[in-house]
Design an enzyme around this catalytic site. Structure first.
Site, PDB file in Angstrom:
ATOM      1  N   LYS A  44       0.799  -1.236   0.000  1.00 12.46           N
ATOM      2  CA  LYS A  44       0.000   0.000   0.000  1.00 12.46           C
ATOM      3  C   LYS A  44       0.834   1.290   0.000  1.00 12.46           C
ATOM      4  O   LYS A  44       0.385   2.329   0.469  1.00 12.46           O
ATOM      5  CB  LYS A  44      -0.986   0.026   1.191  1.00 12.46           C
ATOM      6  CG  LYS A  44      -1.964  -1.111   1.123  1.00 12.46           C
ATOM      7  CD  LYS A  44      -2.869  -0.980  -0.086  1.00 12.46           C
ATOM      8  CE  LYS A  44      -3.308  -2.325  -0.593  1.00 12.46           C
ATOM      9  NZ  LYS A  44      -3.896  -2.262  -1.929  1.00 12.46           N
ATOM     10  N   SER A  45       2.038   1.179  -0.555  1.00 11.41           N
ATOM     11  CA  SER A  45       2.923   2.347  -0.571  1.00 11.41           C
ATOM     12  C   SER A  45       3.051   2.972  -1.953  1.00 11.41           C
ATOM     13  O   SER A  45       3.859   3.883  -2.153  1.00 11.41           O
ATOM     14  CB  SER A  45       4.312   1.927  -0.068  1.00 11.41           C
ATOM     15  OG  SER A  45       4.205   1.368   1.217  1.00 11.41           O
ATOM     16  N   HIS A 100       6.928  -7.267  -2.252  1.00  9.97           N
ATOM     17  CA  HIS A 100       6.857  -6.645  -0.923  1.00  9.97           C
ATOM     18  C   HIS A 100       7.844  -7.313   0.034  1.00  9.97           C
ATOM     19  O   HIS A 100       7.770  -7.100   1.249  1.00  9.97           O
ATOM     20  CB  HIS A 100       5.458  -6.836  -0.318  1.00  9.97           C
ATOM     21  CG  HIS A 100       4.333  -6.168  -1.062  1.00  9.97           C
ATOM     22  ND1 HIS A 100       4.398  -4.881  -1.521  1.00  9.97           N
ATOM     23  CD2 HIS A 100       3.082  -6.610  -1.387  1.00  9.97           C
ATOM     24  CE1 HIS A 100       3.248  -4.571  -2.106  1.00  9.97           C
ATOM     25  NE2 HIS A 100       2.442  -5.592  -2.035  1.00  9.97           N
ATOM     26  N   SER A 130      -4.934   2.740   3.997  1.00  9.00           N
ATOM     27  CA  SER A 130      -5.111   2.066   2.713  1.00  9.00           C
ATOM     28  C   SER A 130      -5.233   0.549   2.920  1.00  9.00           C
ATOM     29  O   SER A 130      -6.107  -0.113   2.341  1.00  9.00           O
ATOM     30  CB  SER A 130      -3.922   2.414   1.809  1.00  9.00           C
ATOM     31  OG  SER A 130      -4.069   1.841   0.549  1.00  9.00           O
ATOM     32  N   SER A 219      -0.001   7.474 -16.255  1.00  8.84           N
ATOM     33  CA  SER A 219       0.148   6.863 -14.924  1.00  8.84           C
ATOM     34  C   SER A 219      -0.632   7.657 -13.873  1.00  8.84           C
ATOM     35  O   SER A 219      -0.495   7.400 -12.680  1.00  8.84           O
ATOM     36  CB  SER A 219       1.630   6.791 -14.523  1.00  8.84           C
ATOM     37  OG  SER A 219       2.168   8.097 -14.435  1.00  8.84           O
ATOM     38  N   MET A 224      -5.245   5.379 -14.575  1.00 10.73           N
ATOM     39  CA  MET A 224      -5.097   4.009 -14.078  1.00 10.73           C
ATOM     40  C   MET A 224      -6.439   3.441 -13.618  1.00 10.73           C
ATOM     41  O   MET A 224      -6.747   2.283 -13.842  1.00 10.73           O
ATOM     42  CB  MET A 224      -4.080   3.954 -12.932  1.00 10.73           C
ATOM     43  CG  MET A 224      -2.640   4.067 -13.402  1.00 10.73           C
ATOM     44  SD  MET A 224      -1.465   4.067 -12.028  1.00 10.73           S
ATOM     45  CE  MET A 224      -1.754   2.458 -11.281  1.00 10.73           C
ATOM     46  N   LYS A 250      -8.466   6.250  -3.190  1.00 13.48           N
ATOM     47  CA  LYS A 250      -8.480   7.724  -3.157  1.00 13.48           C
ATOM     48  C   LYS A 250      -7.223   8.320  -3.783  1.00 13.48           C
ATOM     49  O   LYS A 250      -7.268   9.366  -4.410  1.00 13.48           O
ATOM     50  CB  LYS A 250      -8.583   8.218  -1.718  1.00 13.48           C
ATOM     51  CG  LYS A 250      -9.973   8.141  -1.129  1.00 13.48           C
ATOM     52  CD  LYS A 250     -10.045   9.002   0.123  1.00 13.48           C
ATOM     53  CE  LYS A 250     -11.426   8.974   0.741  1.00 13.48           C
ATOM     54  NZ  LYS A 250     -11.441   9.639   2.060  1.00 13.48           N
ATOM     55  N   GLY A 251      -6.093   7.680  -3.538  1.00 13.58           N
ATOM     56  CA  GLY A 251      -4.843   8.153  -4.131  1.00 13.58           C
ATOM     57  C   GLY A 251      -4.421   9.525  -3.649  1.00 13.58           C
ATOM     58  O   GLY A 251      -3.963  10.352  -4.437  1.00 13.58           O
TER      59      GLY A 251
END
Ligand code: PPS
Length: 292
Positions: A44-45, A100, A130, A219, A224, A250-251
Site C-alpha cells: 500500500k505504498s 513486498h 489504505s 500513470s 489508471m 483515493k490516491g
C-alpha cells in the site's frame, strides 16, 4: 472465505498465494540478473503506481502495453506461488519484477549483481488506512474487527509482510548503493514529472519532454482507475472480491486524518519516534506534517 496465515521466520503471510518453499527458493536459489529491475515496497505504498510509471518508461511512453496487458503480467510479482509464479519463472530478460519482500528474504544473489532496486515508501499512517480498506476487499489479509485493533496489529508487525518499521529500516541500509533508488509516495504526489525523470535517469533512459508528458498522463490516478489492465479488476477473484473492487481508492496524501482520532495519532507518533530514532533521516511525510 477465511484467510489463513503461516509464519516464515517470524512474519505472517497469507497461505492463499505464498508458500514457505517458494520463499526459501527465492532467498537462496533464485538468480538475480544484472539487467533486472525490482520495484520494492511495503504493501500500500504506491507499488502499482510505480509499476505503471516503469511500464511506460520501459516502452518509451508507448501506452499500448499498459492498455493491452495486465500490470501483473507486465511486471510479475516475484514472491507469489501458483499461477503468478509461472510469470516469474518464464519472464524474459530484461525482467521487471515487483515485490513486498522484506530485505532479509530477498534473493541473496542481488548482492553480487548490478540489478536495480526502486524502493518506494509512504507515510505509515496513510499505509495503514489504505491497508485497512484493502483488507475488506481481499482474501490475503484477515478481515479487521475494528480500526483500533487493526492499527495495533500494524504497529506490532502482525499483518502480512511484518512490521512497516522493520521493512523500511531494512531496505534503507542500501540507500548509498548506486543500484538503489529510494522514493516516497509523497515525492510522486508532489512532483510527478520530477519523479519520472529521476526514475528514468536511474534506469539509464533519458526521455524527451513529450515522452515524459505521456508517462505522467498515463500513470495518473484517473487514467489508471479507468484502465482495467491497471486497476486490478482482472486480479483473480480468489484474491480480491471484484464487486468490492476499489483498489485505486483515493490516491491522496493525508487520508489518515479522516480515520485517526487524536489519541490514536499521538499513540502512533510515539511508536514511530521510538522505532525510527536510530535512523536519523527526515522523510517527505515528516516535512509535509511539519507544514500542516
Ligand atoms: S499493493 O496492494 O500493496 O500493491 O498496493 P499499492 O499499489 O502499493 O498501493 C495502493 C495505494 O496506491 C494508490 N495509488 C495511487 N495514488 C495516486 N496516483 C496513482 N496513480 C496511484 N495508483 C495507486 C492507491 O489508490 C492506494 O492508495 P489509497 O490510499 O488506498 O487510495
Amino acid at each position: 472465505m477465511d484467510t489463513d496465515y503461516f509464519k516464515h521466520k517470524g512474519i505472517n503471510f497469507a497461505s492463499l498465494i505464498y508458500t514457505q518453499e517458494r520463499f526459501e527458493f527465492l532467498e537462496n536459489e533464485f538468480q538475480v540478473l544484472d539487467d533486472d529491475v525490482y520495484i520494492v515496497t511495503y504493501p500500500k505504498s504506491g507499488t502499482n503506481w510505480v509499476m505503471e510509471i516503469m511500464s511506460l518508461i520501459h516502452r518509451n511512453g508507448d501506452f499500448t502495453w499498459c492498455q493491452e496487458v495486465p500490470n501483473f503480467v507486465r511486471i510479475p510479482w516475484l514472491d507469489v506461488s501458483g499461477e503468478g509464479q509461472k510469470l516469474v519463472d518464464e519472464c524474459k530478460s530484461p525482467r521487471l519484477f515487483s515485490t513486498h519482500l522484506p530485505v532479509q528474504f530477498f534473493p541473496k544473489s542481488l548482492l553480487s549483481s548490478k540489478a536495480k532496486v526502486i524502493y518506494t515508501a509512504r507515510n505509515p499512517k496513510d499505509v495503514l488506512v489504505s491497508l485497512y480498506h484493502f483488507a475488506h476487499m481481499t482474501y490475503v489479509i484477515k478481515k479487521p474487527n475494528s480500526f483500533e485493533e487493526f492499527m495495533e496489529d500494524f504497529l506490532q508487525g502482525r499483518l502480512p509482510f511484518g512490521s512497516w518499521f522493520d521493512h523500511i529500516k531494512g531496505w534503507i541500509q542500501m540507500k548509498d548503493k548506486c543500484n538503489f533508488l529510494f522514493l516516497t509516495y509523497e515525492d510522486l504526489k508532489k512532483d510527478i514529472r520530477g519523479a519520472v525523470k529521476t526514475i528514468s535517469t536511474f534506469l539509464g533512459k533519458e526521455l524527451n519532454e513529450q515522452t515524459i508528458d505521456l508517462v505522467v498522463e498515463h500513470s495518473s490516478f484517473s487514467s489508471m482507475k479507468a484502465n482495467k489492465m491497471s486497476n486490478n479488476s482482472l486480479a483473480p477473484e480468489t484474491v480480491m472480491n471484484p464487486k468490492k473492487n476499489n483498489f485505486l481508492r483515493k490516491g491522496i496524501i493525508g487520508d489518515w486524518k479522516n480515520h485517526f482520532m487524536e489519541k490514536q495519532s499521538e499513540h502512533m507518533d510515539t511508536i514511530y519516534r521510538e522505532k525510527m530514532k536510530d535512523l536519523n533521516i527526515k522523510f517527505t511525510w515528516d516535512e509535509i506534517e511539519d507544514h500542516l
